[in-house]
Design a protein around this motif. Sequence first.
Motif, PDB file in Angstrom:
ATOM      1  N   PHE A  30      49.696  43.982  39.755  1.00  0.00           N
ATOM      2  CA  PHE A  30      48.672  44.602  40.487  1.00  0.00           C
ATOM      3  C   PHE A  30      48.195  45.935  39.315  1.00  0.00           C
ATOM      4  O   PHE A  30      49.106  46.586  39.056  1.00  0.00           O
ATOM      5  CB  PHE A  30      49.062  45.185  41.845  1.00  0.00           C
ATOM      6  N   SER A  31      47.017  45.801  39.071  1.00  0.00           N
ATOM      7  CA  SER A  31      46.311  46.850  38.372  1.00  0.00           C
ATOM      8  C   SER A  31      44.853  46.765  38.621  1.00  0.00           C
ATOM      9  O   SER A  31      44.172  45.770  38.879  1.00  0.00           O
ATOM     10  CB  SER A  31      46.892  46.727  36.695  1.00  0.00           C
ATOM     11  N   GLU A  32      44.314  47.777  38.068  1.00  0.00           N
ATOM     12  CA  GLU A  32      42.666  47.845  38.159  1.00  0.00           C
ATOM     13  C   GLU A  32      42.137  46.881  37.326  1.00  0.00           C
ATOM     14  O   GLU A  32      40.899  46.578  37.514  1.00  0.00           O
ATOM     15  CB  GLU A  32      42.191  49.056  37.765  1.00  0.00           C
ATOM     16  N   GLN A  33      42.596  46.331  36.062  1.00  0.00           N
ATOM     17  CA  GLN A  33      42.296  45.334  35.252  1.00  0.00           C
ATOM     18  C   GLN A  33      42.494  44.086  35.676  1.00  0.00           C
ATOM     19  O   GLN A  33      42.321  43.143  35.105  1.00  0.00           O
ATOM     20  CB  GLN A  33      42.904  45.706  33.891  1.00  0.00           C
ATOM     21  N   ALA A  34      43.339  43.790  36.759  1.00  0.00           N
ATOM     22  CA  ALA A  34      44.003  42.535  37.120  1.00  0.00           C
ATOM     23  C   ALA A  34      42.701  41.632  37.565  1.00  0.00           C
ATOM     24  O   ALA A  34      41.605  41.998  38.263  1.00  0.00           O
ATOM     25  CB  ALA A  34      44.971  42.530  38.164  1.00  0.00           C
ATOM     26  N   ILE A  35      42.850  40.195  37.292  1.00  0.00           N
ATOM     27  CA  ILE A  35      41.730  39.065  37.748  1.00  0.00           C
ATOM     28  C   ILE A  35      42.440  38.284  38.436  1.00  0.00           C
ATOM     29  O   ILE A  35      43.968  38.039  38.271  1.00  0.00           O
ATOM     30  CB  ILE A  35      41.048  38.832  36.351  1.00  0.00           C
TER      31      ILE A  35
END
Length: 243
Positions: free
Chosen positions: A102-107
């Motif tokens: 989980f991260s802001e860059q995750a797709i």
Amino acid sequence: MITPMTPERYQKFRAVLDRRQPDLTVMTDQVHKNHNLSAIIRTCDAVGIADLHLTQPKEGYRGIRRRSMGSHKYVNVHHYDRVQDTAAHLKQQGFTIYAAHFSEQAIPYHEVDFTQPCALMLGAEKRGISSEAAALADQHIIIPMQGMVASYNVSVAAAVILVEAQRQRLIKGMYDQPKLPEACYRKALFQWGYPELARYCDERRLPYPELNDHGQLINPSLWYEKVRTCKHESIDERGTEHE
């Protein structure tokens, strides 16, 4: 007495090896529960993955037990002390690393092209992958959740993502032609068909006997004689050195 490989098992092994995907793999970061490691190995075998790269957990690891129902015999488990070493090895081989994180860059995982050489990185239960591992990944991916729980169990997440990878590769016909290097193919075929003899050879650093097109040993008596001759020559050399 060596039990010969039956024609049925020989054909089964060949069919499985023909579908192995050497450019698809899994790496772990501190996953330590035996039942999860075993389940991941089962999934790797099921989707045609030949190699699992396991970073040794700092605590809790007691070895992979039999919960994998024998599938660990058909998946090569490579051990590393640090996740940095695992990532470096795979990147040198041309793998893109997708981390379940989980991260802001995750797709979403289904937006990833799994038909390219790639490795799925999976983290420890509850904590996920470490910050060091997250920084090593080329892309973070997630499985969209629709309920109250925030994530799947790590082995379930592995299965969900790897089945998507399999789906993409099936569409492109990537299971239709053998992809394993010839040397790896023959080594695995012998180890699967003659595990005890393979273990004997590995322990003594002996070459494996050759197999014919039906999976039978070619002239085993001659091979045994060569082994005995080499053994005696080795003993004689050591004896001479001590004189």
